[in-house]
Design a protein around this motif. Sequence first.
Motif, short mmCIF file in Angstrom:
data_model
loop_
_atom_site.label_atom_id
_atom_site.label_comp_id
_atom_site.label_asym_id
_atom_site.label_seq_id
_atom_site.Cartn_x
_atom_site.Cartn_y
_atom_site.Cartn_z
N THR A 159 0.89 -1.47 -0.22
CA THR A 159 -0.07 -0.03 -0.03
C THR A 159 0.58 1.29 -0.01
N CYS A 160 1.90 1.18 0.72
CA CYS A 160 2.77 2.40 1.05
C CYS A 160 4.09 1.84 0.30
N PRO A 161 4.56 2.39 -0.83
CA PRO A 161 5.81 1.90 -1.39
C PRO A 161 7.09 2.44 -0.78
N GLU A 162 6.94 3.76 -0.16
CA GLU A 162 7.95 4.09 0.57
C GLU A 162 8.15 3.48 2.03
N ARG A 163 7.37 2.61 2.47
CA ARG A 163 7.42 1.82 3.64
C ARG A 163 8.30 0.30 3.11
N PHE A 164 9.72 0.63 3.35
CA PHE A 164 10.47 -0.52 3.21
C PHE A 164 11.54 -0.42 4.12
N GLY A 165 12.02 -1.48 4.81
CA GLY A 165 12.91 -1.51 5.73
C GLY A 165 13.79 -2.78 6.00
N ARG A 166 15.12 -2.64 6.35
CA ARG A 166 15.81 -3.98 6.80
C ARG A 166 16.27 -3.40 8.04
N TYR A 167 16.35 -4.58 8.91
CA TYR A 167 16.90 -4.41 10.34
C TYR A 167 17.62 -5.46 10.57
N LYS A 168 18.79 -5.52 11.15
CA LYS A 168 19.65 -6.88 11.45
C LYS A 168 19.00 -7.38 12.77
N LEU A 169 18.85 -8.70 12.70
CA LEU A 169 17.96 -9.47 13.97
C LEU A 169 18.75 -9.27 14.97
N GLY A 170 20.37 -9.39 14.78
CA GLY A 170 21.11 -9.02 16.30
C GLY A 170 20.66 -7.83 16.77
N SER A 171 20.56 -6.70 16.16
CA SER A 171 20.29 -5.45 16.62
C SER A 171 19.10 -5.29 17.26
N LEU A 172 17.97 -5.96 16.74
CA LEU A 172 16.72 -5.96 17.19
C LEU A 172 16.69 -6.74 18.34
N VAL A 173 17.24 -7.88 18.62
CA VAL A 173 17.21 -8.63 19.84
C VAL A 173 18.17 -7.78 20.90
N GLN A 174 19.07 -7.11 20.71
CA GLN A 174 19.75 -6.14 21.74
C GLN A 174 18.86 -5.18 22.14
N ARG A 175 18.12 -4.55 21.32
CA ARG A 175 17.39 -3.63 21.62
C ARG A 175 15.98 -4.01 22.04
N LEU A 176 15.42 -4.95 21.76
CA LEU A 176 14.09 -5.60 22.34
C LEU A 176 13.85 -6.78 23.18
N GLY A 177 15.10 -7.67 22.95
CA GLY A 177 15.21 -8.97 23.56
C GLY A 177 14.66 -9.99 22.88
N ALA A 178 15.35 -11.01 22.91
CA ALA A 178 14.91 -12.45 21.99
C ALA A 178 13.49 -12.88 22.42
N ASP A 179 13.02 -12.69 23.54
CA ASP A 179 11.73 -13.04 24.01
C ASP A 179 10.64 -11.93 23.53
N ALA A 180 11.10 -10.94 22.77
CA ALA A 180 9.91 -10.20 22.31
C ALA A 180 9.16 -10.68 21.35
N LEU A 181 7.78 -10.57 21.51
CA LEU A 181 6.68 -11.12 20.55
C LEU A 181 6.73 -10.43 19.36
N LEU A 182 6.59 -11.45 18.24
CA LEU A 182 6.63 -10.61 17.07
C LEU A 182 5.66 -9.61 16.90
N ASP A 183 4.44 -9.59 17.44
CA ASP A 183 3.35 -8.57 17.43
C ASP A 183 3.77 -7.17 18.16
N ASP A 184 4.72 -7.38 18.96
CA ASP A 184 5.44 -6.11 19.62
C ASP A 184 6.25 -5.41 18.68
N VAL A 185 7.17 -6.53 18.11
CA VAL A 185 8.22 -6.02 17.18
C VAL A 185 7.55 -5.34 15.92
N TYR A 186 6.65 -6.02 15.40
CA TYR A 186 5.87 -5.43 14.37
C TYR A 186 5.17 -3.78 14.88
N ASP A 187 4.55 -3.86 15.98
CA ASP A 187 4.00 -2.66 16.43
C ASP A 187 5.35 -1.56 16.69
#
Length: 89
Positions: A29-57
């Motif tokens: 729907t939004c062609p400008e909405r595209f992003g790549r994030y390293k899984l390791g940096s997301l785990v450091q920021r949000l924690g390995a136990d973060a639910l994908l619902d919360d990561v999505y939000d």
Amino acid sequence: MARHPLNTRFERAKLSDYPADVVTIECSTCPERFGRYKLGSLVQRLGADALLDDVYDDLIDCRYKRAPWERPPRKYEPRCLARFMEWRG
């Protein structure tokens, strides 16, 4: 954000369950909405136990996104179509 237990997008999957080393988000729907994030940096920021619902939000800031308890969009109302490209859940 509180969620109804039966209304989750990712069946209670965690960030540690993600199948790739890079998390790619894209929206048709939004062609400008595209992003790549390293899984390791997301785990450091949000924690390995973060639910994908919360990561999505956390990662997706869309004017068409609705909370799980809100009514779904009607037939001709725009909806958020952002998704994790590697997720096949």
